[in-house]
Scaffold this motif. Sequence first.
Motif, short mmCIF file in Angstrom:
data_model
loop_
_atom_site.label_atom_id
_atom_site.label_comp_id
_atom_site.label_asym_id
_atom_site.label_seq_id
_atom_site.Cartn_x
_atom_site.Cartn_y
_atom_site.Cartn_z
N ASP A 1 40.78 -69.01 155.26
CA ASP A 1 42.10 -68.56 155.73
C ASP A 1 42.12 -68.47 157.26
OD1 ASP A 1 43.05 -68.34 153.12
OD2 ASP A 1 42.58 -66.19 153.00
N LEU A 2 41.08 -67.87 157.82
CA LEU A 2 40.99 -67.72 159.27
C LEU A 2 40.91 -69.09 159.94
CD1 LEU A 2 40.76 -65.94 161.77
CD2 LEU A 2 38.29 -65.81 161.36
N ALA A 3 40.12 -69.98 159.38
CA ALA A 3 39.98 -71.32 159.95
C ALA A 3 41.32 -72.05 159.94
CB ALA A 3 38.94 -72.12 159.17
N LYS A 4 42.05 -71.93 158.85
CA LYS A 4 43.36 -72.58 158.73
C LYS A 4 44.33 -71.99 159.74
CE LYS A 4 46.72 -73.99 155.27
NZ LYS A 4 47.08 -73.95 153.85
N MET A 5 44.33 -70.68 159.86
CA MET A 5 45.21 -69.98 160.79
C MET A 5 44.94 -70.40 162.24
SD MET A 5 45.50 -65.85 161.20
CE MET A 5 44.19 -65.50 162.35
N MET A 6 43.68 -70.69 162.54
CA MET A 6 43.28 -71.01 163.91
C MET A 6 43.15 -72.50 164.17
SD MET A 6 40.44 -68.12 164.65
CE MET A 6 40.27 -68.79 166.29
N ASN A 7 43.40 -73.31 163.17
CA ASN A 7 43.19 -74.75 163.29
C ASN A 7 41.74 -75.05 163.72
OD1 ASN A 7 43.98 -77.41 163.07
ND2 ASN A 7 44.62 -77.55 165.20
N MET A 8 40.83 -74.40 163.01
CA MET A 8 39.41 -74.50 163.29
C MET A 8 38.72 -74.83 161.97
SD MET A 8 37.15 -71.42 165.04
CE MET A 8 37.76 -71.51 166.70
N ARG A 9 37.56 -75.42 162.01
CA ARG A 9 36.82 -75.73 160.78
C ARG A 9 36.17 -74.46 160.22
NH1 ARG A 9 32.55 -78.94 162.58
NH2 ARG A 9 31.90 -78.73 160.47
N GLN A 10 36.11 -74.34 158.91
CA GLN A 10 35.48 -73.19 158.25
C GLN A 10 34.01 -73.04 158.63
OE1 GLN A 10 33.18 -73.43 155.39
NE2 GLN A 10 32.88 -71.22 155.60
N PRO A 11 33.24 -74.16 158.72
CA PRO A 11 31.84 -74.00 159.13
C PRO A 11 31.68 -73.38 160.53
CG PRO A 11 32.13 -76.13 158.09
CD PRO A 11 33.51 -75.55 158.29
N THR A 12 32.67 -73.59 161.39
CA THR A 12 32.63 -72.97 162.72
C THR A 12 32.73 -71.46 162.60
OG1 THR A 12 33.66 -74.94 163.69
CG2 THR A 12 33.73 -72.91 164.99
N ILE A 13 33.61 -71.00 161.72
CA ILE A 13 33.76 -69.56 161.47
C ILE A 13 32.45 -69.00 160.91
CG2 ILE A 13 35.05 -67.78 160.21
CD1 ILE A 13 36.82 -69.33 162.18
N SER A 14 31.86 -69.73 159.98
CA SER A 14 30.60 -69.32 159.38
C SER A 14 29.49 -69.23 160.43
CB SER A 14 30.20 -70.30 158.28
OG SER A 14 28.97 -69.95 157.71
N ASP A 15 29.45 -70.21 161.33
CA ASP A 15 28.44 -70.20 162.40
C ASP A 15 28.59 -68.96 163.27
OD1 ASP A 15 27.34 -72.57 161.55
OD2 ASP A 15 28.29 -73.80 163.11
N VAL A 16 29.82 -68.62 163.61
CA VAL A 16 30.05 -67.43 164.44
C VAL A 16 29.59 -66.18 163.71
CG1 VAL A 16 31.84 -65.99 165.52
CG2 VAL A 16 31.91 -68.47 165.79
N GLU A 17 29.93 -66.07 162.42
CA GLU A 17 29.51 -64.90 161.62
C GLU A 17 28.00 -64.77 161.55
OE1 GLU A 17 31.02 -64.39 157.71
OE2 GLU A 17 33.08 -64.11 158.39
N SER A 18 27.31 -65.89 161.50
CA SER A 18 25.84 -65.85 161.36
C SER A 18 25.12 -65.80 162.70
CB SER A 18 25.36 -67.03 160.53
OG SER A 18 25.58 -68.23 161.24
N GLY A 19 25.89 -65.78 163.79
CA GLY A 19 25.27 -65.69 165.11
C GLY A 19 24.89 -67.03 165.72
N LYS A 20 25.26 -68.13 165.07
CA LYS A 20 24.91 -69.45 165.57
C LYS A 20 26.07 -70.13 166.29
CE LYS A 20 23.07 -70.32 161.37
NZ LYS A 20 22.75 -71.17 160.26
N GLY A 21 27.24 -69.52 166.29
CA GLY A 21 28.42 -70.12 166.91
C GLY A 21 28.41 -69.97 168.42
N THR A 22 29.37 -70.61 169.05
CA THR A 22 29.49 -70.53 170.50
C THR A 22 30.27 -69.28 170.91
OG1 THR A 22 31.56 -71.77 170.59
CG2 THR A 22 29.51 -73.05 170.66
N LEU A 23 30.07 -68.86 172.13
CA LEU A 23 30.85 -67.73 172.65
C LEU A 23 32.32 -68.08 172.71
CD1 LEU A 23 28.68 -66.20 175.51
CD2 LEU A 23 29.33 -65.14 173.35
N ASP A 24 32.62 -69.33 173.03
CA ASP A 24 34.01 -69.77 173.08
C ASP A 24 34.68 -69.56 171.71
OD1 ASP A 24 36.27 -71.09 174.41
OD2 ASP A 24 35.84 -72.75 173.03
N SER A 25 34.02 -69.98 170.65
CA SER A 25 34.57 -69.80 169.30
C SER A 25 34.70 -68.32 168.97
CB SER A 25 33.68 -70.49 168.26
OG SER A 25 33.68 -71.88 168.44
#
Length: 70
Positions: free
Chosen positions: A6-30
């Motif tokens: 839902d968050l990925a769709k709302m932000m026009n972002m891929r779901q794996p990007t959201i998952s990466d941020v949650e797990s600490g592997k995402g970028t600061l920008d994301s």
Amino acid sequence: NLSQADLAKMMNMRQPTISDVESGKGTLDSFFKIVQALKLNLELSSPGTLKSKLSGKSKVRAVLSYLDEV
């Protein structure tokens, strides 16, 4: 509750990007884009503030205790 999809769709972002941020592997920008999209206030503090709360507690429990105090 907002799912990653839902968050990925709302932000026009891929779901794996959201998952990466949650797990600490995402970028600061994301991370900051998510914070802005959710209209969250972000407060940074010195490491010692949270470290003092860790005595004898799990990290998760210490963070939750800290957030309850704020």
